[in-house]
Scaffold this motif. Structure first.
Motif, mmCIF file in Angstrom:
data_model
loop_
_atom_site.group_PDB
_atom_site.id
_atom_site.type_symbol
_atom_site.label_atom_id
_atom_site.label_comp_id
_atom_site.label_asym_id
_atom_site.label_seq_id
_atom_site.Cartn_x
_atom_site.Cartn_y
_atom_site.Cartn_z
ATOM 1 N N ASN A 1 -14.060 -14.829 -8.674
ATOM 2 C CA ASN A 1 -12.891 -14.032 -8.284
ATOM 3 C C ASN A 1 -13.385 -12.632 -7.942
ATOM 4 O OD1 ASN A 1 -10.322 -13.016 -7.976
ATOM 5 N ND2 ASN A 1 -10.141 -12.497 -10.150
ATOM 6 N N THR A 2 -13.030 -12.130 -6.777
ATOM 7 C CA THR A 2 -13.617 -10.871 -6.299
ATOM 8 C C THR A 2 -12.547 -9.830 -6.033
ATOM 9 O OG1 THR A 2 -15.276 -12.216 -5.206
ATOM 10 C CG2 THR A 2 -15.221 -9.886 -4.631
ATOM 11 N N PRO A 3 -12.211 -9.008 -7.040
ATOM 12 C CA PRO A 3 -11.262 -7.933 -6.788
ATOM 13 C C PRO A 3 -11.890 -6.812 -5.960
ATOM 14 C CG PRO A 3 -11.370 -8.484 -9.125
ATOM 15 C CD PRO A 3 -12.557 -9.089 -8.462
ATOM 16 N N LEU A 4 -11.069 -6.175 -5.154
ATOM 17 C CA LEU A 4 -11.499 -5.031 -4.349
ATOM 18 C C LEU A 4 -10.801 -3.791 -4.876
ATOM 19 C CD1 LEU A 4 -12.698 -3.600 -1.854
ATOM 20 C CD2 LEU A 4 -10.706 -4.378 -0.561
ATOM 21 N N TYR A 5 -11.590 -2.788 -5.251
ATOM 22 C CA TYR A 5 -11.037 -1.557 -5.798
ATOM 23 C C TYR A 5 -11.163 -0.460 -4.763
ATOM 24 C CZ TYR A 5 -11.390 -4.030 -10.219
ATOM 25 O OH TYR A 5 -11.262 -4.941 -11.220
ATOM 26 N N SER A 6 -10.151 0.407 -4.678
ATOM 27 C CA SER A 6 -10.243 1.566 -3.788
ATOM 28 C C SER A 6 -10.259 2.820 -4.624
ATOM 29 C CB SER A 6 -9.044 1.599 -2.829
ATOM 30 O OG SER A 6 -7.871 1.954 -3.529
ATOM 31 N N GLY A 7 -10.879 3.846 -4.073
ATOM 32 C CA GLY A 7 -10.892 5.107 -4.791
ATOM 33 C C GLY A 7 -12.242 5.371 -5.416
ATOM 34 N N GLU B 1 -1.937 4.843 -5.187
ATOM 35 C CA GLU B 1 -1.191 5.671 -4.252
ATOM 36 C C GLU B 1 -2.032 6.860 -3.789
ATOM 37 O OE1 GLU B 1 2.844 8.463 -4.007
ATOM 38 O OE2 GLU B 1 2.442 7.252 -5.811
ATOM 39 N N GLY B 2 -2.075 7.044 -2.485
ATOM 40 C CA GLY B 2 -2.827 8.145 -1.899
ATOM 41 C C GLY B 2 -4.255 7.802 -1.544
ATOM 42 N N LYS B 3 -4.742 6.613 -1.971
ATOM 43 C CA LYS B 3 -6.120 6.206 -1.689
ATOM 44 C C LYS B 3 -6.168 4.823 -1.043
ATOM 45 C CE LYS B 3 -8.093 8.899 -5.496
ATOM 46 N NZ LYS B 3 -8.958 8.879 -6.700
ATOM 47 N N GLU B 4 -5.088 4.451 -0.346
ATOM 48 C CA GLU B 4 -5.013 3.123 0.247
ATOM 49 C C GLU B 4 -5.888 3.040 1.501
ATOM 50 O OE1 GLU B 4 -2.489 5.219 -0.042
ATOM 51 O OE2 GLU B 4 -0.849 4.371 -1.220
ATOM 52 N N PRO B 5 -6.548 1.892 1.720
ATOM 53 C CA PRO B 5 -7.278 1.687 2.972
ATOM 54 C C PRO B 5 -6.302 1.401 4.105
ATOM 55 C CG PRO B 5 -7.371 -0.292 1.641
ATOM 56 C CD PRO B 5 -6.682 0.763 0.805
ATOM 57 N N ILE B 6 -6.760 1.532 5.338
ATOM 58 C CA ILE B 6 -5.874 1.360 6.488
ATOM 59 C C ILE B 6 -5.308 -0.058 6.553
ATOM 60 C CG2 ILE B 6 -7.746 0.751 8.087
ATOM 61 C CD1 ILE B 6 -6.240 2.335 10.229
ATOM 62 N N GLN B 7 -6.062 -1.048 6.047
ATOM 63 C CA GLN B 7 -5.572 -2.426 6.079
ATOM 64 C C GLN B 7 -4.265 -2.576 5.304
ATOM 65 O OE1 GLN B 7 -8.630 -1.511 5.455
ATOM 66 N NE2 GLN B 7 -10.050 -2.638 6.772
ATOM 67 N N PHE B 8 -4.116 -1.830 4.216
ATOM 68 C CA PHE B 8 -2.892 -1.891 3.417
ATOM 69 C C PHE B 8 -1.694 -1.456 4.261
ATOM 70 C CE2 PHE B 8 0.145 0.410 0.695
ATOM 71 C CZ PHE B 8 0.503 -0.590 -0.207
ATOM 72 N N PHE B 9 -1.845 -0.350 5.007
ATOM 73 C CA PHE B 9 -0.741 0.159 5.815
ATOM 74 C C PHE B 9 -0.403 -0.790 6.959
ATOM 75 C CE2 PHE B 9 -2.464 4.375 4.270
ATOM 76 C CZ PHE B 9 -1.450 4.546 3.331
ATOM 77 N N VAL B 10 -1.413 -1.439 7.541
ATOM 78 C CA VAL B 10 -1.165 -2.363 8.641
ATOM 79 C C VAL B 10 -0.427 -3.606 8.147
ATOM 80 C CG1 VAL B 10 -2.282 -3.863 10.336
ATOM 81 C CG2 VAL B 10 -3.098 -1.533 10.013
ATOM 82 N N ILE B 11 -0.746 -4.051 6.932
ATOM 83 C CA ILE B 11 -0.039 -5.201 6.364
ATOM 84 C C ILE B 11 1.442 -4.874 6.179
ATOM 85 C CG2 ILE B 11 0.234 -6.572 4.256
ATOM 86 C CD1 ILE B 11 -2.813 -6.546 3.976
ATOM 87 N N PHE B 12 1.743 -3.684 5.669
ATOM 88 C CA PHE B 12 3.135 -3.289 5.422
ATOM 89 C C PHE B 12 3.801 -2.761 6.687
ATOM 90 C CE2 PHE B 12 1.847 -3.665 1.089
ATOM 91 C CZ PHE B 12 3.003 -3.830 0.345
ATOM 92 N N GLN B 13 3.035 -2.227 7.625
ATOM 93 C CA GLN B 13 3.476 -1.691 8.909
ATOM 94 C C GLN B 13 4.365 -0.457 8.745
ATOM 95 O OE1 GLN B 13 4.785 -4.646 11.721
ATOM 96 N NE2 GLN B 13 2.921 -5.845 11.466
#
Length: 647
Positions: A641-647, A481-493
């Motif tokens: 398996n390739t996890p993507l980490y943010s932050g 929370e608070g460090k989401e990439p823009i793609q996350f917000f576009v998916i949820f809209q």
């Protein structure tokens, strides 16, 4: 593209330098500025150009261009509007998205500029019609249908009982009284928007001097106003249900069609044959038309000339007229600044632009040309940002599922609840979308700031099992929370983040540690900060319900039970104001709200926040997401398996 000032109409010089609207009417094939007092007044025989300039938080400007065609406008005038819109885009630096708007089929974006609605009047200039002032007209009884929750499409229909139905809202405008007929299946948001239209008709066509009456579908002649309403139709009679054939007729232009790609080459259109619609089909020195049936796109390469772009716009206009497609809209995009919807039409779109803008392409060249004319270009140079708004390179038309983690298990959320996250909980989301040659899958975890460690560990384990079940074909992401990439917000809209938590682990944790449960309660006191970049990327974040949480750069929603306020900061834009209305439809959909402009708040507003105190009034720019990401590769039985980490 290099342009000369002789190619740009003088009316377009120096425009687009401040937040707001600018409107021109086409008169004798020339753009004539419309006075601000006449914005929203359209005539059926005319064509108009509308420029919407939005000041972004990073100090740059975004431009949206529309040309509106009345149903009685001439073909020559429509073509002129299309060409002049291309000229205006060139004067703005060639980055604007352009929209063709047809009377009765306007986009929601255009309607949002003119509240509460657009109601074109008979008359025109270049078409040979005469404008008739409203107060000089003999009043004619008219029946209108109103549709829409956020913005209202108002269309005149025949004054007959057969025009009425149970699904929509109708306005009957008579000489001495305006009736609003609410279909039994219409919702409260539509009724509220229609009431704004009623008030507009009263003020505009009756000088505020007439009665207003509401008629509910189903009330019979025993009700005085209902009796008067039905009497104008010759008496009451049951209304038929809207049939599926009528729905299909209403959406006649929305038939499923095969997407066609045409290249505009030396004044003619050439069909491009393809098996898959690939980005590589588009060449930077050419213009293309992508015909999707109900909508058409004009794509212009960065290497094309102004004359090529004008020619492509004329070709699109002529194609629609020749095929009698009156309701089709046209969206024009420039290479490197395509819309998300346009990109989603293609089988594959590169994740990053392949081009670099030179000074010839950018606004600096246009600014230099304007400066040579002795014009103030301070605002235009300001619009040459160092950093662009981040673009979400992801297909946003896929399928989303969300689970809340409860202890060691997960609970699937309903579609209406999957965008409502709590800061004390952990979530797992799965997003599937069409990839290059197969379905792609993203499995992610989202950790609220106050989520507990045990449920974070459980979320990681459950998500990993989902990836294993997908035979390691899914990409895994871990977000905070608070460090989401823009793609996350576009998916949820449209996303809402509430205080507290609903999971069993969170509830047990606060009970064990004697922590007060501040979980959001719909009937309680709550304050939300509204943020985002548009209707496909907006968030409502619950903050402490105290005045120190306010910030002049944002809009807010405050509610206490059935009392609802919106607060508009002095540094917000028209886009921010629109997002507040949209989030109200989610947070408090069935209640009216009272708008509070910063500096003009009521005592009741401050009382709900515990009194007035200092808060930030400094403009906050959005911090762009950085490109580098950290990947963790987990090898299992030869698979990756390739996890993507943010932050």
């Amino acid at each position: 593209m290099s342009i000369s000032m002789k190619d740009v109409d003088p009316s377009f010089r120096g425009v687009g330098q401040k937040d707001g609207l600018e409107v021109w009417r086409i008169e004798n094939f020339k753009p004539v500025p419309v006075p601000t007092s006449s914005y929203g007044k359209f005539y059926m025989g005319d064509s108009y150009i509308i420029l919407k300039t939005t000041a972004l938080k990073n100090g740059s400007f975004r431009h949206d261009l529309h040309y509106w065609l009345g149903k009685d406008t001439s073909q020559d005038e429509a073509g002129t509007a299309a060409i002049l819109t291309v000229e205006l885009d060139a004067a703005l630096g060639g980055r604007a998205v352009q929209y063709r708007e047809v009377q009765g089929s306007e986009t929601e974006k255009l309607l949002s500029y003119f509240r509460p609605c657009i109601m074109p009047q008979p008359g025109g200039v270049a078409s040979g019609f005469n404008h008739v002032e409203i107060n000089q007209q003999d009043h004619v009884t008219r029946l209108y249908v109103c549709q829409g929750k956020h913005v209202v499409h108002v269309k005149e229909v025949p004054f007959a009982r057969s025009s009425l139905n149970h699904e929509d809202i109708f306005i009957l405008d008579t000489k001495n009284k305006i009736f609003q007929f609410n279909g039994s299946n219409s919702c409260i948001q539509e009724r509220a928007k229609a009431l704004e239209v009623v008030q507009y008709i009263k003020d505009t066509f009756h000088e505020g001097k007439c009665e207003v009456a509401a008629v509910e579908d189903g009330k019979l002649m025993a009700d005085a106003e209902a009796g008067e309403f039905w009497g104008l139709f010759g008496g009451f009679a049951p209304l038929p249900r809207k049939t599926s054939s009528e729905d299909n007729e209403d959406n006649g232009d929305d038939k499923e069609t095969v997407t066609k790609l045409l290249c505009f080459n030396q004044g003619t259109l050439e069909h491009i044959n393809y098996e898959l619609l690939e980005h590589e089909l588009l060449e930077t020195n050419k213009c293309y038309l992508m015909d999707c049936g109900a909508e058409m796109y004009v794509w212009t390469g960065r290497g094309t000339s102004l004359q090529q772009r004008k020619g492509a716009s004329e070709a699109a206009e002529k194609l629609l007229i020749d095929e009698n497609r009156k309701r089709s809209n046209v969206v024009k995009v420039i290479e490197g600044f395509e819309t998300i919807v346009f990109k989603s039409k293609f089988n594959k779109w590169p994740p990053t632009p392949d081009l670099k803008l030179s000074s010839e392409d950018g606004r600096g060249k246009v600014a230099a040309l304007l400066r040579s004319q002795g014009l103030d270009v301070k605002g235009l140079m300001k619009a040459d940002p160092v950093k662009e708004e981040p673009q979400p390179y992801i297909d946003c038309t896929g399928h989303l599922q969300v689970w809340r983690v409860n202890g060691n298990d997960k609970t699937l959320l309903s579609p209406s609840d999957q965008s409502k996250l709590y800061t004390g909980d952990c979530y797992i989301f799965q997003y599937t979308y069409t990839g290059d040659d197969k379905e792609e899958c993203l499995v992610g975890t989202w950790f609220g700031k106050k989520s507990i460690e045990e449920e974070r560990t459980s979320a990681i384990s459950l998500a990993s099992k989902m990836v294993q079940a997908a035979k390691f074909q899914a990409v895994q992401a871990r977000l905070y929370e608070g460090k989401e990439p823009i793609q996350f917000f576009v998916i949820f809209q449209s996303l809402q983040v509430f205080k507290g938590g609903l999971s069993s682990g969170y509830k047990n944790f606060i009970a064990t540690n004697g922590i007060e449960d501040d979980t959001y309660v719909e009937a309680g006191l709550a304050l939300f900060r509204i943020q985002g970049l548009g209707s496909e990327n907006m968030q409502a974040i619950q903050v402490d319900a105290e005045s120190s949480s306010l910030n002049s750069s944002y809009c807010y929603i405050l509610h206490d039970g059935n009392t609802v306020f919106t607060w508009i900061g002095n540094l917000t834009t028209s886009l921010d104001n629109d997002l507040v209305e949209r989030q109200l439809d989610v947070i408090k959909p069935d209640l009216p709200s009272r708008s509070q402009k910063e500096g003009k708040e009521t005592d009741q507003f401050w009382e709900l926040l515990g009194g007035k105190s200092k808060y930030s009034n400094q403009k906050i720019g959005k911090e762009n997401e950085s490109d580098p990401h950290l990947f963790s590769c987990i090898l299992s039985k030869g698979q990756r398996n390739t996890p993507l980490y943010s932050g």
